[in-house]
Motif scaffolding. Structure first.
Motif, PDB file in Angstrom:
ATOM      1  N   LEU A  19       0.827  -1.215   0.000  1.00 51.69           N
ATOM      2  CA  LEU A  19       0.000   0.000   0.000  1.00 51.69           C
ATOM      3  C   LEU A  19       0.854   1.254   0.000  1.00 51.69           C
ATOM      4  O   LEU A  19       0.461   2.293  -0.494  1.00 51.69           O
ATOM      5  N   THR A  20       2.026   1.149   0.626  1.00 46.05           N
ATOM      6  CA  THR A  20       2.877   2.323   0.707  1.00 46.05           C
ATOM      7  C   THR A  20       4.133   2.143  -0.131  1.00 46.05           C
ATOM      8  O   THR A  20       5.168   2.698   0.163  1.00 46.05           O
ATOM      9  N   ALA A  21       3.998   1.330  -1.191  1.00 44.31           N
ATOM     10  CA  ALA A  21       5.169   1.038  -2.022  1.00 44.31           C
ATOM     11  C   ALA A  21       5.833   2.322  -2.501  1.00 44.31           C
ATOM     12  O   ALA A  21       7.038   2.397  -2.635  1.00 44.31           O
ATOM     13  N   GLN A  22       5.002   3.349  -2.748  1.00 39.77           N
ATOM     14  CA  GLN A  22       5.562   4.583  -3.252  1.00 39.77           C
ATOM     15  C   GLN A  22       5.795   5.606  -2.140  1.00 39.77           C
ATOM     16  O   GLN A  22       6.092   6.744  -2.404  1.00 39.77           O
ATOM     17  N   ASN A  23       5.594   5.177  -0.859  1.00 44.01           N
ATOM     18  CA  ASN A  23       5.728   6.148   0.231  1.00 44.01           C
ATOM     19  C   ASN A  23       6.809   5.734   1.214  1.00 44.01           C
ATOM     20  O   ASN A  23       6.515   5.272   2.298  1.00 44.01           O
ATOM     21  N   ALA A 333       8.593   0.896 -12.906  1.00 47.28           N
ATOM     22  CA  ALA A 333       9.320  -0.069 -13.725  1.00 47.28           C
ATOM     23  C   ALA A 333       9.399   0.458 -15.157  1.00 47.28           C
ATOM     24  O   ALA A 333       8.374   0.710 -15.776  1.00 47.28           O
ATOM     25  N   PRO A 334      10.618   0.648 -15.708  1.00 48.08           N
ATOM     26  CA  PRO A 334      10.736   1.206 -17.049  1.00 48.08           C
ATOM     27  C   PRO A 334      10.107   0.303 -18.111  1.00 48.08           C
ATOM     28  O   PRO A 334      10.080  -0.914 -17.955  1.00 48.08           O
ATOM     29  N   GLY A 335       9.628   0.914 -19.160  1.00 52.31           N
ATOM     30  CA  GLY A 335       9.069   0.125 -20.253  1.00 52.31           C
ATOM     31  C   GLY A 335       8.175   0.952 -21.149  1.00 52.31           C
ATOM     32  O   GLY A 335       7.968   2.141 -20.924  1.00 52.31           O
ATOM     33  N   ASP A 368      -7.324   4.528 -11.610  1.00 48.60           N
ATOM     34  CA  ASP A 368      -6.029   4.490 -10.935  1.00 48.60           C
ATOM     35  C   ASP A 368      -4.993   3.808 -11.825  1.00 48.60           C
ATOM     36  O   ASP A 368      -5.115   2.614 -12.114  1.00 48.60           O
ATOM     37  N   LEU A 369      -3.993   4.557 -12.259  1.00 49.68           N
ATOM     38  CA  LEU A 369      -2.932   3.967 -13.087  1.00 49.68           C
ATOM     39  C   LEU A 369      -1.822   3.362 -12.238  1.00 49.68           C
ATOM     40  O   LEU A 369      -0.874   2.770 -12.754  1.00 49.68           O
ATOM     41  N   GLY A 370      -1.930   3.526 -10.913  1.00 56.42           N
ATOM     42  CA  GLY A 370      -0.875   3.086  -9.998  1.00 56.42           C
ATOM     43  C   GLY A 370      -0.448   1.641 -10.175  1.00 56.42           C
ATOM     44  O   GLY A 370       0.745   1.352 -10.268  1.00 56.42           O
ATOM     45  N   GLU A 375       3.476  -1.457 -10.128  1.00 52.89           N
ATOM     46  CA  GLU A 375       3.522  -2.906  -9.921  1.00 52.89           C
ATOM     47  C   GLU A 375       3.404  -3.706 -11.205  1.00 52.89           C
ATOM     48  O   GLU A 375       3.240  -4.920 -11.174  1.00 52.89           O
ATOM     49  N   LYS A 376       3.454  -2.986 -12.344  1.00 55.36           N
ATOM     50  CA  LYS A 376       3.376  -3.647 -13.653  1.00 55.36           C
ATOM     51  C   LYS A 376       2.166  -4.563 -13.787  1.00 55.36           C
ATOM     52  O   LYS A 376       2.242  -5.618 -14.402  1.00 55.36           O
ATOM     53  N   GLN A 377       1.070  -4.164 -13.148  1.00 53.85           N
ATOM     54  CA  GLN A 377      -0.166  -4.926 -13.327  1.00 53.85           C
ATOM     55  C   GLN A 377      -1.005  -4.265 -14.409  1.00 53.85           C
ATOM     56  O   GLN A 377      -0.706  -3.169 -14.852  1.00 53.85           O
ATOM     57  N   LYS A 378      -2.098  -4.901 -14.723  1.00 58.24           N
ATOM     58  CA  LYS A 378      -2.970  -4.387 -15.778  1.00 58.24           C
ATOM     59  C   LYS A 378      -3.643  -3.088 -15.321  1.00 58.24           C
ATOM     60  O   LYS A 378      -3.997  -2.947 -14.159  1.00 58.24           O
ATOM     61  N   ALA A 379      -3.797  -2.156 -16.248  1.00 54.47           N
ATOM     62  CA  ALA A 379      -4.490  -0.912 -15.921  1.00 54.47           C
ATOM     63  C   ALA A 379      -5.982  -1.176 -15.793  1.00 54.47           C
ATOM     64  O   ALA A 379      -6.503  -2.153 -16.328  1.00 54.47           O
TER      65      ALA A 379
END
Ligand code: MG
Length: 472
Positions: A19-23, A333-335, A368-370, A375-379
């Motif tokens: 949940l706080t991967a970006q925090n 994640a770059p891509g 949410d594009l997060g 996490e490279k999951q589907k939008a």
């Protein structure tokens, strides 16, 4: 028992970590860089053969390049309203069938009951700045400071406005003035430059405006580095009339338009360098995109939509699909992402990053594009709706786009036409919208029609904010 407790502890930490991967320490700082009328094909990393944009190209290498990213409208005012509110502009009344954008004699602007990204992020103690073009109402009550921004520095509308009557008469009206690059003199466009709520320069010196916007951004970063910040940097250029500083002039093989785009890119380089110097580059998300497609009627002074058909003002891909980069080294994640996204989605995405709940009292058009960014999951977005004014002209579901109405703009790309059955294109196979496949895909049209029926059930257009103009 002990093992079970360990398992639950592990589960708890895993969930809270994701949940706080970006925090890590504090929420990500966020910078949105919004170009004006920059086409899908105008960056070297999006295929332009002679415009050089090394800083944006580096962001593409280190971040995510989005190839199917849309704006909420194909002209300035409604596109900006969409980005800042996460709502189709027809809902806020910022999209109109009377006028396409706000003008210097317009009476209104973004209604105060709309919640902007700045207001939303302030709930998580972000400090907020709008630097550049606003175009959501230039009367004081509508300016950025009254919409959640702590700081404003910029031209409140388009840089081709406020031509004095005497200039218009001498040059053969607006089109005479604007189509000849010899008329690109700052005195011919008496646009104001506003600091917070006060006009500090008029006409704004447009030769230095791009550089000054980048410098203001760096100043704001340095002054606010100890708390989370949100900067909305909306360049006035490369919207015509084109202006570049003397340092940038004559540098690009693409001519003046290239000089302007390369100067924006050079400014982005200085902003990224400042983030690194301040140790903020590992905790800042930078998003780059454009407000609508290229203004092709201006020929060499306008941009390029690359492989996409048509440009600014239309609901063809060239009008609403824009070159987009997300950059946050170590977080993203770059891509290359070829799923569907939109500026409308920034509202939901940034709210999640900041941990602010979405408003429940209104309809949002924001996804949410997060999961895809971090996490490279589907939008979560599988569709897009293309409005012109208050009318739905086209709808995309998965790879397929149906046009119910098509209409060119600025004397290009054809008159208004209703299509029954709709035109149907497979955008994954045919991004240039050349081959109508409606006849062989009736089931696809049926699915798109159900999407539209469902969408319309929940559509309440807001009162038209663009229609009132002239002396009050
Ligand atoms: Mg624009």
């Amino acid at each position: 028992m002990h093992t079970l407790r360990f398992f639950f502890l592990f589960l708890f930490f895993s969930i809270s970590k994701s949940l706080t991967a970006q925090n890590d320490e504090q929420p990500l700082n966020i910078i949105v860089i919004f170009a004006d009328d920059l086409g899908y094909g105008d960056l070297s990393s999006f295929g332009h053969p002679t415009i050089q944009t090394p800083n944006l190209d580096q962001m593409v290498v280190e971040g995510q390049k989005w190839t199917q990213f849309y704006v909420g409208a194909s002209v300035c005012t409604p596109s900006r309203a969409a980005l800042l509110t996460g709502r189709l502009p027809v809902r806020s009344g910022m999209s109109s069938d009377n006028y396409r954008v706000l003008f210097p004699d317009s009476h209104h602007g973004l209604p105060s009951n709309e919640i902007t990204l700045a207001e939303q992020l302030k709930k998580a103690n972000y400090t907020t700045a709008c630097i550049g073009k606003w175009h959501l109402g230039h009367q004081k009550e509508y300016l950025p400071l009254q919409h959640g921004f702590d700081y404003y520095f910029g031209i409140p509308y388009s840089n081709d406005m406020d031509a004095p009557q005497s200039v218009l008469e001498e040059k053969g009206g607006y089109w005479g003035l604007i189509t000849d690059p010899k008329n690109n003199q700052i005195e011919n466009f008496q646009v104001p430059l506003i600091h917070n709520n006060t006009v500090i320069e008029r006409p704004a010196n447009q030769h230095t405006i791009t550089r000054r916007y980048s410098e203001e951004t760096i100043r704001f970063i340095k002054n606010n580095k100890d708390q989370p910040f949100f900067i909305y940097l909306a360049h006035n250029l490369p919207h015509v009339p084109l202006f570049a500083s003397k340092e940038a002039l004559g540098k690009s093989a693409r001519g003046l338009y290239g000089d302007v785009v390369e100067e924006i890119d050079q400014g982005i380089g200085t902003i990224l360098k400042a983030l690194k110097e301040e140790g903020l580059d590992k905790n800042t998300l930078v998003v780059f995109t454009s407000d609508n497609g290229p203004w092709t009627v201006f020929k060499e002074q306008g941009g390029s939509a690359g492989p996409l058909f048509a440009g600014k003002g239309t609901t063809w891909e060239g009008g609403m699909r824009v070159p987009t980069v997300f950059w946050a080294p170590g977080k993203i994640a770059p891509g290359i992402v070829n799923q569907i996204g939109s500026t409308l989605d920034l509202f939901h995405t940034f709210s999640t990053i900041a941990g602010v709940p979405l408003p429940k009292d209104r309809t949002l058009d924001s996804h949410d594009l997060g999961p895809l960014l971090f996490e490279k999951q589907k939008a979560s977005r599988d569709h897009f709706l293309y409005y012109r004014g208050t009318q739905l002209y086209a709808a995309r579901l998965g790879a397929y786009k149906a046009h119910f109405i098509t209409q060119g703009e600025y004397g290009q790309f054809g008159d208004k036409k209703t299509h029954d059955p709709p035109l149907l294109y497979n955008l994954n196979h045919d991004p240039s919208e050349q081959f109508n496949i409606a006849e062989t895909h009736p089931e696809v049209l049926k699915n798109i029609e159900s999407l539209v029926t469902e969408h319309k059930k929940n559509m309440v257009p807001g009162p038209d904010q663009l229609k009132d103009r002239g002396v009050k």
